[in-house]
Design an enzyme around this catalytic site. Structure first.
Site, PDB file in Angstrom:
ATOM      1  N   ASP A 112      50.604  29.955  42.140  1.00  0.00           N
ATOM      2  CA  ASP A 112      50.690  31.370  42.498  1.00  0.00           C
ATOM      3  C   ASP A 112      51.940  31.663  43.334  1.00  0.00           C
ATOM      4  O   ASP A 112      52.304  32.820  43.512  1.00  0.00           O
ATOM      5  CB  ASP A 112      49.454  31.795  43.281  1.00  0.00           C
ATOM      6  N   ASP A 171      41.496  32.323  34.229  1.00  0.00           N
ATOM      7  CA  ASP A 171      41.654  31.980  35.643  1.00  0.00           C
ATOM      8  C   ASP A 171      40.363  31.394  36.215  1.00  0.00           C
ATOM      9  O   ASP A 171      39.278  31.540  35.653  1.00  0.00           O
ATOM     10  CB  ASP A 171      42.061  33.228  36.439  1.00  0.00           C
TER      11      ASP A 171
END
Length: 403
Positions: free
Chosen positions: A226, A158
């Site tokens: 997301d 990430d």
């Protein structure tokens, strides 16, 4: 560009929305057992397994298992996950550091910054200067040790904040940081892949913020967004599919209502068919799913595994883009055709329009594998078929076989 592009990507479970920062070994064991029950092939422990990571304020940079949560490291959990018939994965964010971390206390000069200016925190974190050789070597050592400490099959990499202090004290031409950071990232992933060739990597960057040919040549799939709301995802996935193949597009089935974004309520059917347009994953709290929901989820996972070769490796046709009514995508591979269709809303008693297919042989016949009906290719191309969808947020999977 994509490594091992001809392989099929596994059905994934990720524990983030179920656990957040409140991670424990027993909790992850329970989630793993339920994930295996519904047919998941890859179980991923997300954030908060490392350092003093009990919130987003601490721990980034300290890539060793939290001794209170995983007193024997990650290997016991990884071994249990493997015993359940699944692969094991973890989440990392190596380019970042929290000020409240052992790494930052030892090396405050390792972050991007300008002398005399306050270091800007976003999400309570700073960006490490990967252009520095000592930073690269530290991260390589940490991650290599981690991947060697347990049978880890997958890494979700990430990158959750942008550059705001792209300074490099002591360097005459500091602007080179922008390019050299990326070059260093590529080098780091390349060296890790060479040392651990069986480990797959997923690129994630504030959702889908890092999806280019440079990163795709080093990662096996990417996190699309997301936003896991199944309706919002239709538009996101439609845009993604203009350039990128379904084979790299990770998509999750999460809980309803979708408390992460909009509290929208949707059926398990709609959530699954939305996520089946790419690499299927599940991100809901399986500990709270009922027996009926788990049984239905197993049926959808089994269906996805049947259509996966066509979805991940077939030719994609965007039949109707999302926009308030009927939308659909079609995949064709050899003799097999798969259509995923969604109805956002139905007005009055109007039946959704017929869905005209593409990429098929007008002179052939096609058998519906679910209903057994036989359709002529020319009719499917020019007249189309009625979807049977009705109401709001309805969805369907159609499978056809030529001949």
């Amino acid at each position: 560009m994509v490594p091992d592009a001809e392989s099929l990507r596994p059905v994934l479970y990720n524990s983030w929305e179920a656990a957040g920062f409140d991670v424990s070994l027993e909790q992850q064991r329970a989630l793993a057992a339920r994930a295996a029950e519904v047919g998941v092939e890859l179980f991923v422990v997300d954030d908060a397994w490392f350092g003093q990571r009990t919130s987003d304020r601490a721990g980034l940079g300290d890539w060793t298992p939290n001794p209170d949560r995983f007193p024997e490291g990650l290997k016991p959990l990884a071994d249990e996950v493997h015993a359940l018939g699944m692969q094991f994965g973890i989440w990392v964010e190596p380019e970042m550091v929290n000020p409240d971390s052992d790494l930052h206390r030892a090396h405050p000069d390792w972050v991007q910054h300008f002398p005399g200016r306050k270091r800007t925190e976003y999400r309570n974190q700073l960006v490490l200067n990967l252009a520095r050789a000592d930073v690269r070597e530290y991260l390589l050592e940490q991650l290599d040790t981690l991947l060697s400490s347990a049978p880890i099959d997958y890494v979700k990499w990430d990158f959750n904040r942008c550059f705001t202090d792209a300074g490099w004290p002591g360097e005459e031409y500091q602007q080179k940081l922008w390019v050299e950071h990326v070059d260093a990232l590529y080098e780091l992933i390349d060296r890790l892949r060479a040392a651990h060739p069986s480990v797959a990597f997923e690129s994630c960057s504030g959702g889908g913020g890092r999806i280019d040919l440079g990163i795709l040549s080093r990662t096996d799939q990417v996190w699309t967004s997301d936003n896991t709301d199944p309706l919002d995802r239709l538009a996101i996935q439609d845009g993604f599919g203009q350039i990128h193949p379904a084979r790299v597009m990770a998509a999750w089935v999460t809980d309803s209502p979708n408390v992460q974004f909009n509290d929208r309520v949707s059926s398990l059917r709609f959530r699954f068919v939305s996520a089946m347009a790419g690499v299927l994953g599940i991100g809901g709290d399986l500990a709270k799913w009922s027996g009926e929901e788990l049984a239905e989820a197993r049926e959808w996972v089994d269906l996805y595994k049947e259509i996966r070769p066509v979805v991940q490796h077939g030719e994609l046709y965007r039949l109707r883009s999302p926009g308030g009514g009927l939308s659909a995508v079609q995949y064709v591979r050899g003799e097999e055709t798969v259509v995923l269709m969604w109805l956002e809303t139905q007005r009055h008693r109007e039946r959704p329009p017929a869905l005209r297919l593409r990429g098929i042989d007008p002179g052939a016949t096609y058998t519906c594998l679910d209903a057994g009906a036989v359709h002529h290719g020319s009719v499917l191309l020019h007249h189309g078929l009625h979807t049977g969808l009705r109401g709001d947020l309805d969805a369907r999977v159609l499978r056809l076989r030529k001949g």
